[in-house]
Design a protein around this motif. Structure first.
Motif, PDB file in Angstrom:
ATOM      1  N   GLU A  17       1.025  -0.907  -0.101  1.00 14.41           N
ATOM      2  CA  GLU A  17      -0.090  -0.195  -0.391  1.00 14.41           C
ATOM      3  C   GLU A  17       0.438   1.274  -0.406  1.00 14.41           C
ATOM      4  OE1 GLU A  17      -3.828  -1.238   2.619  1.00 14.41           O
ATOM      5  OE2 GLU A  17      -1.857  -0.858   3.778  1.00 14.41           O
ATOM      6  N   ARG A  18       1.694   1.459   0.454  1.00 20.06           N
ATOM      7  CA  ARG A  18       3.036   2.522   1.565  1.00 20.06           C
ATOM      8  C   ARG A  18       3.123   2.578  -0.698  1.00 20.06           C
ATOM      9  NH1 ARG A  18       3.756  -0.156   5.967  1.00 20.06           N
ATOM     10  NH2 ARG A  18       5.370  -0.758   5.382  1.00 20.06           N
ATOM     11  N   ILE A  19       3.674   1.611  -1.491  1.00 15.00           N
ATOM     12  CA  ILE A  19       4.904   1.246  -2.624  1.00 15.00           C
ATOM     13  C   ILE A  19       3.472   2.022  -3.506  1.00 15.00           C
ATOM     14  CG2 ILE A  19       5.178   0.185  -4.862  1.00 15.00           C
ATOM     15  CD1 ILE A  19       6.764  -1.892  -1.928  1.00 15.00           C
ATOM     16  N   VAL A  20       2.129   1.910  -3.494  1.00 12.85           N
ATOM     17  CA  VAL A  20       1.265   2.143  -4.578  1.00 12.85           C
ATOM     18  C   VAL A  20       1.158   3.463  -4.123  1.00 12.85           C
ATOM     19  CG1 VAL A  20      -0.892   2.415  -5.299  1.00 12.85           C
ATOM     20  CG2 VAL A  20       0.498   0.602  -4.930  1.00 12.85           C
ATOM     21  N   GLU A  38      -0.518   4.587 -16.014  1.00 16.94           N
ATOM     22  CA  GLU A  38       0.303   5.032 -15.332  1.00 16.94           C
ATOM     23  C   GLU A  38       1.245   5.101 -13.971  1.00 16.94           C
ATOM     24  OE1 GLU A  38       0.240   8.910 -17.868  1.00 16.94           O
ATOM     25  OE2 GLU A  38      -1.582   8.978 -16.540  1.00 16.94           O
ATOM     26  N   ILE A  39       0.094   4.589 -13.311  1.00 12.79           N
ATOM     27  CA  ILE A  39       0.024   4.336 -12.008  1.00 12.79           C
ATOM     28  C   ILE A  39       0.401   3.152 -11.825  1.00 12.79           C
ATOM     29  CG2 ILE A  39      -0.597   4.454  -9.574  1.00 12.79           C
ATOM     30  CD1 ILE A  39      -3.206   5.827 -10.585  1.00 12.79           C
ATOM     31  N   ILE A  40       0.254   1.899 -12.819  1.00  9.05           N
ATOM     32  CA  ILE A  40       0.330   0.545 -12.009  1.00  9.05           C
ATOM     33  C   ILE A  40       2.272   0.585 -13.313  1.00  9.05           C
ATOM     34  CG2 ILE A  40       0.302  -1.789 -13.989  1.00  9.05           C
ATOM     35  CD1 ILE A  40      -2.583  -1.013 -13.268  1.00  9.05           C
ATOM     36  N   GLU A  41       2.731   1.388 -14.133  1.00 14.13           N
ATOM     37  CA  GLU A  41       4.012   1.111 -14.661  1.00 14.13           C
ATOM     38  C   GLU A  41       5.175   1.817 -13.408  1.00 14.13           C
ATOM     39  OE1 GLU A  41       3.718   3.633 -17.909  1.00 14.13           O
ATOM     40  OE2 GLU A  41       1.821   1.572 -19.430  1.00 14.13           O
ATOM     41  N   ARG A  42       4.506   2.530 -13.304  1.00 15.40           N
ATOM     42  CA  ARG A  42       5.996   3.542 -11.920  1.00 15.40           C
ATOM     43  C   ARG A  42       5.643   2.359 -10.576  1.00 15.40           C
ATOM     44  NH1 ARG A  42       7.368   8.389 -10.431  1.00 15.40           N
ATOM     45  NH2 ARG A  42       6.870   9.245 -12.997  1.00 15.40           N
ATOM     46  N   VAL A  43       4.363   1.536 -10.250  1.00 18.70           N
ATOM     47  CA  VAL A  43       4.688   0.745  -9.243  1.00 18.70           C
ATOM     48  C   VAL A  43       5.908   0.284  -9.699  1.00 18.70           C
ATOM     49  CG1 VAL A  43       3.626  -1.083  -7.934  1.00 18.70           C
ATOM     50  CG2 VAL A  43       2.453   1.172  -7.659  1.00 18.70           C
ATOM     51  N   GLN A  44       5.702  -0.821 -11.211  1.00 20.79           N
ATOM     52  CA  GLN A  44       6.578  -1.714 -11.223  1.00 20.79           C
ATOM     53  C   GLN A  44       8.043  -1.557 -11.422  1.00 20.79           C
ATOM     54  OE1 GLN A  44       4.955  -3.239 -15.090  1.00 20.79           O
ATOM     55  NE2 GLN A  44       3.351  -4.300 -14.126  1.00 20.79           N
ATOM     56  N   PRO A  50       7.266  -7.108 -12.196  1.00 18.58           N
ATOM     57  CA  PRO A  50       6.134  -6.743 -13.051  1.00 18.58           C
ATOM     58  C   PRO A  50       4.903  -7.032 -12.057  1.00 18.58           C
ATOM     59  CG  PRO A  50       7.028  -8.028 -14.759  1.00 18.58           C
ATOM     60  CD  PRO A  50       7.873  -8.498 -13.036  1.00 18.58           C
ATOM     61  N   VAL A  51       4.010  -6.191 -11.615  1.00 18.40           N
ATOM     62  CA  VAL A  51       3.229  -6.588 -10.386  1.00 18.40           C
ATOM     63  C   VAL A  51       1.486  -6.728 -11.093  1.00 18.40           C
ATOM     64  CG1 VAL A  51       3.849  -4.602  -8.836  1.00 18.40           C
ATOM     65  CG2 VAL A  51       2.428  -4.049 -10.745  1.00 18.40           C
ATOM     66  N   SER A  53      -2.086  -6.042 -11.832  1.00 15.42           N
ATOM     67  CA  SER A  53      -2.522  -4.857 -11.990  1.00 15.42           C
ATOM     68  C   SER A  53      -4.093  -4.951 -11.147  1.00 15.42           C
ATOM     69  CB  SER A  53      -3.335  -4.404 -13.668  1.00 15.42           C
ATOM     70  OG  SER A  53      -3.528  -6.353 -13.546  1.00 15.42           O
ATOM     71  N   LYS A  54      -4.548  -6.201 -10.782  1.00 13.82           N
ATOM     72  CA  LYS A  54      -5.339  -6.402  -9.919  1.00 13.82           C
ATOM     73  C   LYS A  54      -4.709  -6.195  -8.520  1.00 13.82           C
ATOM     74  CE  LYS A  54      -8.457 -10.104 -12.157  1.00 13.82           C
ATOM     75  NZ  LYS A  54      -8.462 -11.279 -12.277  1.00 13.82           N
ATOM     76  N   LYS A  55      -4.034  -6.452  -7.968  1.00  9.73           N
ATOM     77  CA  LYS A  55      -3.220  -5.773  -6.880  1.00  9.73           C
ATOM     78  C   LYS A  55      -3.283  -4.794  -6.564  1.00  9.73           C
ATOM     79  CE  LYS A  55      -2.460  -6.574  -2.160  1.00  9.73           C
ATOM     80  NZ  LYS A  55      -3.024  -7.252  -1.492  1.00  9.73           N
ATOM     81  N   VAL A  56      -3.555  -3.696  -7.927  1.00 10.29           N
ATOM     82  CA  VAL A  56      -2.595  -1.781  -6.993  1.00 10.29           C
ATOM     83  C   VAL A  56      -4.316  -1.739  -7.645  1.00 10.29           C
ATOM     84  CG1 VAL A  56      -2.457  -0.146  -8.960  1.00 10.29           C
ATOM     85  CG2 VAL A  56      -0.626  -2.348  -8.390  1.00 10.29           C
ATOM     86  N   TYR A  57      -5.532  -1.937  -8.217  1.00 10.96           N
ATOM     87  CA  TYR A  57      -6.404  -1.454  -8.678  1.00 10.96           C
ATOM     88  C   TYR A  57      -6.802  -1.922  -6.552  1.00 10.96           C
ATOM     89  CZ  TYR A  57      -7.407  -2.071 -13.554  1.00 10.96           C
ATOM     90  OH  TYR A  57      -6.488  -1.222 -14.945  1.00 10.96           O
ATOM     91  N   SER A  58      -7.314  -2.801  -6.188  1.00 11.88           N
ATOM     92  CA  SER A  58      -7.423  -3.427  -5.082  1.00 11.88           C
ATOM     93  C   SER A  58      -7.055  -2.044  -4.303  1.00 11.88           C
ATOM     94  CB  SER A  58      -7.214  -4.200  -4.701  1.00 11.88           C
ATOM     95  OG  SER A  58      -7.086  -4.795  -3.660  1.00 11.88           O
TER      96      SER A  58
END
Length: 87
Positions: A17-20, A38-44, A50-51, A53-58
């Motif tokens: 959560e902190r990373i996102v 863009e958020i997913i790309e930055r997290v990766q 790779p991360v 995307s379902k987890k990032v959405y959550s």
């Protein structure tokens, strides 16, 4: 008030959560509206692999519930885009 919420969040949130949230904060300094992709790309980029995307959405949904982001759905000519706005 927002500062207190962030302090509490930083103490009780998971590492993911902190990373996102930190990735979202960095992007918000560059742009007003952010695409979820863009958020997913930055997290990766931050984690170096790779991360899900379902987890990032959550996590983004949780951040919206906490009041840190606002979700906007904008329709372009060919598709719907999910945008986030950092508060």
């Amino acid at each position: 008030m927002a500062s207190n919420n962030r302090k509490i969040f930083s103490k009780f949130s998971t590492k993911k959560e902190r990373i996102v949230f930190e990735s979202l904060t960095e992007l918000a300094k560059e742009k007003k509206y952010l695409k979820t992709s863009e958020i997913i790309e930055r997290v990766q980029k931050r984690v170096g692999k790779p991360v899900s995307s379902k987890k990032v959405y959550s996590i983004l949904n949780a951040l919206q519930e906490y009041g840190f982001v606002k979700r906007l759905v904008i329709q372009s000519r060919t598709r719907l885009c999910l945008y986030g706005k950092h508060r």
